[in-house]
Write an enzyme that holds these catalytic residues in place. Structure first.
Site, PDB file in Angstrom:
ATOM      1  N   GLU A  90       0.837  -1.198   0.000  1.00 50.88           N
ATOM      2  CA  GLU A  90       0.000   0.000   0.000  1.00 50.88           C
ATOM      3  C   GLU A  90       0.872   1.248   0.000  1.00 50.88           C
ATOM      4  OE1 GLU A  90      -3.728   2.210   2.261  1.00 50.88           O
ATOM      5  OE2 GLU A  90      -2.855   0.411   3.161  1.00 50.88           O
ATOM      6  N   GLU A 115       4.555   4.997   4.174  1.00 51.38           N
ATOM      7  CA  GLU A 115       4.052   6.318   4.577  1.00 51.38           C
ATOM      8  C   GLU A 115       5.214   7.105   5.165  1.00 51.38           C
ATOM      9  OE1 GLU A 115       2.390   9.483   4.891  1.00 51.38           O
ATOM     10  OE2 GLU A 115       0.844   7.979   4.417  1.00 51.38           O
ATOM     11  N   ASP A 142      10.118   6.613   1.068  1.00 53.21           N
ATOM     12  CA  ASP A 142       9.540   6.803  -0.257  1.00 53.21           C
ATOM     13  C   ASP A 142       9.200   5.454  -0.881  1.00 53.21           C
ATOM     14  OD1 ASP A 142       8.892   7.545  -2.834  1.00 53.21           O
ATOM     15  OD2 ASP A 142      10.911   8.185  -3.385  1.00 53.21           O
ATOM     16  N   ASP A 165      -3.353  12.417  -3.566  1.00 52.15           N
ATOM     17  CA  ASP A 165      -3.626  13.835  -3.786  1.00 52.15           C
ATOM     18  C   ASP A 165      -4.001  14.061  -5.252  1.00 52.15           C
ATOM     19  OD1 ASP A 165      -3.184  16.725  -4.335  1.00 52.15           O
ATOM     20  OD2 ASP A 165      -2.495  16.737  -2.263  1.00 52.15           O
ATOM     21  N   LYS A 169      -5.551  21.652  -9.652  1.00 54.12           N
ATOM     22  CA  LYS A 169      -5.300  22.634 -10.705  1.00 54.12           C
ATOM     23  C   LYS A 169      -4.658  21.963 -11.918  1.00 54.12           C
ATOM     24  CE  LYS A 169      -4.809  26.504  -7.503  1.00 54.12           C
ATOM     25  NZ  LYS A 169      -3.921  27.589  -6.983  1.00 54.12           N
ATOM     26  N   THR A 239     -14.417   5.186   4.442  1.00 54.85           N
ATOM     27  CA  THR A 239     -13.751   6.061   5.391  1.00 54.85           C
ATOM     28  C   THR A 239     -14.730   7.113   5.920  1.00 54.85           C
ATOM     29  OG1 THR A 239     -13.080   7.689   3.744  1.00 54.85           O
ATOM     30  CG2 THR A 239     -11.629   5.780   4.050  1.00 54.85           C
ATOM     31  N   LYS A 240     -14.348   7.780   6.990  1.00 57.75           N
ATOM     32  CA  LYS A 240     -15.171   8.860   7.513  1.00 57.75           C
ATOM     33  C   LYS A 240     -15.367   9.937   6.456  1.00 57.75           C
ATOM     34  CE  LYS A 240     -13.493   8.267  12.268  1.00 57.75           C
ATOM     35  NZ  LYS A 240     -12.700   8.899  13.358  1.00 57.75           N
ATOM     36  N   PHE A 241     -14.303  10.197   5.708  1.00 59.23           N
ATOM     37  CA  PHE A 241     -14.362  11.202   4.649  1.00 59.23           C
ATOM     38  C   PHE A 241     -15.391  10.802   3.599  1.00 59.23           C
ATOM     39  CE2 PHE A 241     -12.703  12.794   0.539  1.00 59.23           C
ATOM     40  CZ  PHE A 241     -12.793  14.146   0.791  1.00 59.23           C
ATOM     41  N   GLU A 242     -15.403   9.515   3.215  1.00 60.98           N
ATOM     42  CA  GLU A 242     -16.381   9.049   2.231  1.00 60.98           C
ATOM     43  C   GLU A 242     -17.805   9.170   2.752  1.00 60.98           C
ATOM     44  OE1 GLU A 242     -15.411   5.461  -0.360  1.00 60.98           O
ATOM     45  OE2 GLU A 242     -14.001   5.243   1.301  1.00 60.98           O
TER      46      GLU A 242
END
Length: 261
Positions: A90, A115, A142, A165, A169, A239-242
């Protein structure tokens, strides 16, 4: 291996300050794992962050057992995990909540997470201790360098990249992680039949992901849907975000491709 349960660490924004209550959880995906603006592929940009006491304790007590030092030599999976099992890699696990849940859902698989954000490493170690999860190992390094130096070609059962991410833009789109050269690198590390599972909540990035994966001659799309996207696999938790996004009518796109046998 178990750590005493401590109160949840306060969520932080990218500056290391406490995040506002309605902010997206910084650990709910591959946040912070983006390619470097320079020509060499990297899987991250460095973010500042403040460590909670539980994360510091987990790093000190569990880091020596579960964090793998980066060395320019192939990793022996059987020695690392003490068994033979399919290995999933992952990239960018954030604060590690979904990673921990997936590892518990799939106990017959072993998971290697990359991570660079130290609070995220500490948070996942804390979950490993509290939930007694034996099948996770971590690189605080990395992911591209780990792949190049320590992951044998054709050795991975799967690769997960969740919510990288999107670089919204247009002039920054070239910084996105999911580009053809990087996907080709990942494919070389997959065993025949191994899979790539990507997820994003940004539709233009989902479209780019689908285009890049579909163009790779060694990959085949597992989706039977007309739009080419996959239904969310059962092993990937919301996820909580979802949850917040879905309530607001936002979309999430999963893609699951396999390396040709």
């Amino acid at each position: 291996m178990s750590l005493p349960t401590t109160p949840p660490d306060e969520p932080l924004d990218e500056s290391g300050a406490p995040a506002p209550a309605d902010a997206a959880d910084p650990g709910e995906g591959a946040e912070g794992q983006h390619p470097h603006p320079k020509s060499r592929i990297r899987s991250f940009v460095v973010r500042a962050g403040r460590m909670g006491t539980g994360q510091i304790k987990a790093l000190a007590e569990l880091g020596p057992q579960f964090v793998i030092p980066f060395k320019p030599e192939p990793l022996d999976y059987e020695r690392t995990f003490g068994r033979r099992a399919p290995v999933v890699f992952e990239i960018g696990f954030g604060m590690g909540g979904p990673t921990a849940q997936i590892a518990r859902t799939l106990p017959d698989h072993d998971f290697i997470g990359c991570e660079v954000h130290e609070p995220g490493v500490g948070a996942l170690l804390k979950l490993i201790g509290e939930q007694d999860i034996p099948n996770i190992r971590i690189f605080q390094h990395d992911a591209v360098e780990v792949l190049d130096a320590m992951i044998a070609p054709g050795s991975l059962a799967g690769v997960h990249i969740y919510f990288p991410d999107p670089w919204h833009k247009k002039r920054h789109n070239k910084r996105r992680l999911v580009q053809s050269p990087f996907i080709a690198k990942l494919v070389k590390h997959l065993a025949p039949g191994g899979y790539l599972h990507l997820a994003t909540d940004w539709e233009p990035y989902a479209q780019q992901m689908l285009e890049v994966l579909s163009a790779d001659p060694d990959l085949v799309n597992t989706s039977t849907r007309a739009d080419g996207y996959a239904d969310k696999p059962d092993y990937r938790p919301l996820t909580k975000f979802e949850h917040r996004g879905l309530k607001l009518g936002h979309g999430v796109w999963d893609l699951v491709f396999k390396r040709k046998a």
